[in-house]
Design a protein around this motif. Structure first.
Motif, PDB file in Angstrom:
ATOM      1  N   ALA A  99      -6.678  11.749 -27.794  1.00  0.00           N
ATOM      2  CA  ALA A  99      -6.709  10.741 -27.409  1.00  0.00           C
ATOM      3  C   ALA A  99      -6.517  10.668 -25.676  1.00  0.00           C
ATOM      4  N   CYS A 100      -7.469   9.687 -25.073  1.00  0.00           N
ATOM      5  CA  CYS A 100      -7.791   9.254 -23.819  1.00  0.00           C
ATOM      6  C   CYS A 100      -6.970   8.389 -23.739  1.00  0.00           C
ATOM      7  N   GLY A 101      -6.060   8.345 -22.872  1.00  0.00           N
ATOM      8  CA  GLY A 101      -5.246   7.052 -22.349  1.00  0.00           C
ATOM      9  C   GLY A 101      -3.831   6.812 -22.673  1.00  0.00           C
ATOM     10  N   PRO A 102      -3.752   5.187 -23.099  1.00  0.00           N
ATOM     11  CA  PRO A 102      -4.347   4.173 -22.150  1.00  0.00           C
ATOM     12  C   PRO A 102      -4.456   4.418 -21.021  1.00  0.00           C
ATOM     13  N   ALA A 103      -5.359   3.743 -20.863  1.00  0.00           N
ATOM     14  CA  ALA A 103      -5.829   3.199 -19.297  1.00  0.00           C
ATOM     15  C   ALA A 103      -5.246   2.564 -18.824  1.00  0.00           C
ATOM     16  N   GLY A 104      -5.162   2.823 -17.745  1.00  0.00           N
ATOM     17  CA  GLY A 104      -4.591   1.275 -16.844  1.00  0.00           C
ATOM     18  C   GLY A 104      -5.556   0.112 -16.309  1.00  0.00           C
ATOM     19  N   GLY A 105      -5.640  -0.788 -15.980  1.00  0.00           N
ATOM     20  CA  GLY A 105      -5.617  -1.159 -15.360  1.00  0.00           C
ATOM     21  C   GLY A 105      -5.217  -3.135 -14.446  1.00  0.00           C
ATOM     22  N   GLY A 106      -6.252  -4.070 -13.952  1.00  0.00           N
ATOM     23  CA  GLY A 106      -5.142  -4.496 -13.585  1.00  0.00           C
ATOM     24  C   GLY A 106      -5.047  -5.769 -13.918  1.00  0.00           C
ATOM     25  N   TRP A 107      -3.231  -5.867 -13.532  1.00  0.00           N
ATOM     26  CA  TRP A 107      -2.795  -7.309 -14.019  1.00  0.00           C
ATOM     27  C   TRP A 107      -2.840  -8.392 -12.959  1.00  0.00           C
ATOM     28  N   GLY A 108      -2.900  -9.263 -13.344  1.00  0.00           N
ATOM     29  CA  GLY A 108      -2.750 -10.986 -12.559  1.00  0.00           C
ATOM     30  C   GLY A 108      -1.814 -11.403 -11.114  1.00  0.00           C
ATOM     31  N   ALA A 109      -2.695 -12.175 -10.464  1.00  0.00           N
ATOM     32  CA  ALA A 109      -2.144 -12.097  -8.718  1.00  0.00           C
ATOM     33  C   ALA A 109      -0.898 -13.344  -9.416  1.00  0.00           C
ATOM     34  N   ARG A 110       0.106 -13.434  -8.480  1.00  0.00           N
ATOM     35  CA  ARG A 110       1.462 -14.491  -9.118  1.00  0.00           C
ATOM     36  C   ARG A 110       0.898 -14.900  -7.414  1.00  0.00           C
ATOM     37  N   HIS A 111       2.316 -16.051  -7.543  1.00  0.00           N
ATOM     38  CA  HIS A 111       2.821 -17.141  -6.297  1.00  0.00           C
ATOM     39  C   HIS A 111       2.452 -16.596  -5.329  1.00  0.00           C
ATOM     40  N   ASN A 112       3.989 -15.570  -5.726  1.00  0.00           N
ATOM     41  CA  ASN A 112       3.332 -14.296  -3.689  1.00  0.00           C
ATOM     42  C   ASN A 112       3.221 -13.541  -4.054  1.00  0.00           C
ATOM     43  N   GLY A 113       2.029 -12.870  -4.681  1.00  0.00           N
ATOM     44  CA  GLY A 113       2.070 -11.451  -3.947  1.00  0.00           C
ATOM     45  C   GLY A 113       0.459 -11.342  -5.173  1.00  0.00           C
ATOM     46  N   ASP A 114      -0.261 -10.031  -4.252  1.00  0.00           N
ATOM     47  CA  ASP A 114      -1.433  -8.860  -5.615  1.00  0.00           C
ATOM     48  C   ASP A 114      -1.075  -8.855  -6.635  1.00  0.00           C
ATOM     49  N   GLY A 115      -1.765  -8.601  -8.163  1.00  0.00           N
ATOM     50  CA  GLY A 115      -1.460  -8.108  -9.063  1.00  0.00           C
ATOM     51  C   GLY A 115      -1.618  -6.325  -8.964  1.00  0.00           C
ATOM     52  N   MET A 116      -0.750  -5.826  -9.563  1.00  0.00           N
ATOM     53  CA  MET A 116      -1.127  -4.814 -10.074  1.00  0.00           C
ATOM     54  C   MET A 116      -1.949  -3.848 -10.277  1.00  0.00           C
ATOM     55  N   SER A 117      -2.313  -2.661  -9.740  1.00  0.00           N
ATOM     56  CA  SER A 117      -3.621  -2.230  -9.944  1.00  0.00           C
ATOM     57  C   SER A 117      -3.190  -0.890 -10.690  1.00  0.00           C
ATOM     58  N   GLY A 118      -3.990  -0.793 -12.017  1.00  0.00           N
ATOM     59  CA  GLY A 118      -3.967   0.326 -12.158  1.00  0.00           C
ATOM     60  C   GLY A 118      -2.948   0.250 -13.416  1.00  0.00           C
ATOM     61  N   VAL A 119      -2.293  -0.069 -14.657  1.00  0.00           N
ATOM     62  CA  VAL A 119      -1.042  -0.309 -14.053  1.00  0.00           C
ATOM     63  C   VAL A 119      -1.310  -0.853 -16.216  1.00  0.00           C
ATOM     64  N   VAL A 120      -0.826   0.237 -17.032  1.00  0.00           N
ATOM     65  CA  VAL A 120      -0.789  -0.221 -18.988  1.00  0.00           C
ATOM     66  C   VAL A 120      -0.789  -1.700 -19.363  1.00  0.00           C
TER      67      VAL A 120
END
Length: 577
Positions: free
Chosen positions: A387-408
């Motif tokens: 199994a290859c993964g789980p692959a990380g992706g982008g999380w949504g932004a919030r009122h006080n910061g950018d979303g996280m990158s490459g997160v499960v």
């Protein structure tokens, strides 16, 4: 109905609070150290927990949030099935019944009753993912029987004696029995660890006092959840989204609708208008429908209140009629159960974002983008499943910061991806590329997190299967933020990439040496008007490769000079326009 508050010493309550957390963490560590498959010891696709004698959650080890209800429901089902006199010291029970756990047959759940001086005082349980439980490897299943061996509520061990006949039945129904038996033993070690350590706690401080402290912990969690719920404006909130398809009828969207009613210190999450269960294998059982609501509610009310326990959900009512994609009934196929629920959670949060945007986030990529592989290893000539993964992706932004990158994705909580180096060492594959995906994060005052791109080349013939979602239902933004890129999966055959795919599903694609599978995860949605993002921050995003110069101008209204600095005149004009 509220329970009478237990009278327990507040100091002992804190000792027990930290004690049960320590027990579940040790259960987790012992499972990781003794498991045979990477999906357990590297990806951490499992959860352990302690429960009261009647099956209420005391502490869930950090793991998969969607298991929050499955293990408790298994214990309650076992108590009902065997009766109060049918459980005895030395028993270890097992099941992988998808309609009880709420998930798929790959999740074997072992539970052990904990007796102190002949009295049942709790349970230790462990739910973990087995890579193979038999069944077909040929793409989308349409009924539960084709998905593998089914173990009803049974005793793996009765009064200390292992049911060897059951072990042999399991062994004969899996493709790589030595690994399955290794994971079985690891789960047994985990629940025995839970029993031993919890008994040490009980014998040190007294059974009744520990039980009283647990009731206090639950009461405190309930009070915290209710207090936080009161800060949400009363009202009825609705939201909807969709899944691309069920893997069987390509292109036929599956509607996701959530209704949230908030009144006083209580909340109702109504899933009555969810899609009926589908023919493909994306269904999950009723336990998962409740888990969706509980995960969303805890995120909104008490995300940092530990241990995760029953008290946090006494102020939540969940309406989930049978027969939907998150409350499916037999014989619905359940193999890819984990995909739809995380979009249900996203949609529930989307509903209340209208009332509390400062406490919610935009949507995330919401999929494992998980590549299953099987073939014959050229090294030793043996069959393998990888199994290859789980692959990380982008999380949504919030009122006080950018979303996280490459997160499960949210469904996988504390899980990790499998290291490229380990996969390359064990299987005939090579990672040509693993990087962040430019422009995948949704533009906004705060940018959505970035998805990733993996190019995995076959070094020998291999069959790959990917059943990803949310290619067309892209992660939405909130408060004027824009959507992120969706998930996308394709293959490269004879040097040519297939770019005309109807969805992000790659059904049993045969690769020869030199061919590759390409996994691209989506980004998170943006928060707020993109033109409110400082131009210098956008310019830095371009320098880092997160955002292209083209998107900087078209979405953010930021023009750059040849040296990458902000062209202030052109930017003012673009933003004014």
């Amino acid at each position: 109905m509220k329970r009478r508050k237990a009278k327990a010493d507040p100091v002992l309550t804190e000792i027990v609070r930290n004690g049960v957390l320590a027990v579940t963490e040790e259960m987790k560590s012992n499972l990781m150290r003794t498991a045979y498959n990477m999906i357990i010891y590297e990806a951490l696709d499992f959860t352990v927990g302690l429960f009261t004698a009647d099956g209420r959650t005391v502490s869930i080890g950090m793991g998969l949030p969607s298991f929050i209800r499955g293990m408790a429901n298994v214990i309650k089902a076992e108590l009902e099935h065997f009766g109060p006199d049918g459980i005895e010291p030395g028993d270890i029970l097992v099941t992988n019944d998808a309609y009880t756990t709420g998930s798929h047959l790959n999740h074997f759940t072992f539970s052990m009753p904990i007796f102190e001086r002949g009295k049942l005082c709790g349970w230790a349980a462990c739910m973990a993912h087995w890579p193979d439980v038999g069944g077909t490897l040929a793409g989308v299943t349409t009924d539960i029987w084709s998905e593998g061996i089914q173990i009803p509520l049974m005793k793996y061990q009765k009064a200390g004696v292992v049911n060897q006949e059951l072990v042999e039945i399991i062994r004969m129904n899996v493709r790589i029995p030595e690994r399955a038996m290794g994971d079985l033993r690891a789960q047994v070690i985990a629940v025995k660890t839970g029993e031993r350590r919890f008994l040490e706690l009980v014998r040190r401080y007294g059974r009744e006092k520990v039980a009283g402290a647990i009731e206090n912990i639950m009461d405190n969690s309930e009070a915290a959840a209710r207090a936080r719920t009161r800060t949400i404006p009363d009202g009825t909130y609705e939201a909807e989204s969709f899944m691309d398809d069920d893997g069987y009828t390509v292109g036929q969207r599956v509607p996701i609708k959530v209704r949230v009613v908030k009144k006083g210190d209580e909340m109702t999450i109504d899933l009555s208008d969810m899609s009926p269960q589908v023919q493909g294998f994306f269904n999950s059982g009723p336990s998962t429908g409740v888990s969706c609501a509980q995960v969303a509610y805890k995120c909104l009310t008490s995300p940092t209140d530990y241990p995760v326990n029953e008290g946090s959900f006494r102020s939540l009512k969940v309406i989930v009629p049978k027969g939907t994609v998150v409350s499916a009934t037999r014989p619905a196929a359940m193999r890819w159960w984990m995909t739809f629920p995380m979009t249900v959670v996203d949609t529930a949060i989307k509903a209340v974002s209208k009332a509390i945007p400062e406490r919610t986030a935009a949507a995330h990529h919401a999929d494992l983008v998980f590549c299953l592989m099987h073939g014959i290893s050229p090294r030793d000539g043996r069959f393998y499943i990888a199994a290859c993964g789980p692959a990380g992706g982008g999380w949504g932004a919030r009122h006080n910061g950018d979303g996280m990158s490459g997160v499960v994705c949210s469904n996988d909580g504390d899980t990790h991806n499998s290291p490229c180096e380990q996969l390359e060492a064990k299987y005939p594959i090579l990672f040509e590329r693993f990087c962040l995906r430019t422009d995948s994060g949704g533009p906004g005052r705060h940018r959505g997190g970035l998805g990733t791109e993996q190019v995995v080349r076959a070094l020998a013939p291999v069959t790959v299967d990917v059943q990803a979602e949310r290619m067309h239902c892209k992660p939405w933004g909130i408060e004027g933020g824009m959507e992120g890129m969706g998930n996308y999966v394709t293959s490269r055959i004879d040097g040519k990439e297939d770019t005309d795919r109807p969805n992000a599903k790659l059904r049993n694609q045969r690769l020869k040496a030199g061919d590759a599978v390409i996994l691209r995860t989506g980004g998170g949605g943006g928060f707020g008007n993109p033109h409110e993002r400082p131009a210098e921050v956008v310019a830095n995003d371009v320098r880092q490769g997160y955002v292209s110069a083209e998107l900087a101008r078209s979405a953010y209204g930021v023009a750059l000079k040849a040296d990458g600095s902000v062209d202030e005149t052109a930017t003012r004009a673009a933003r004014k326009k």
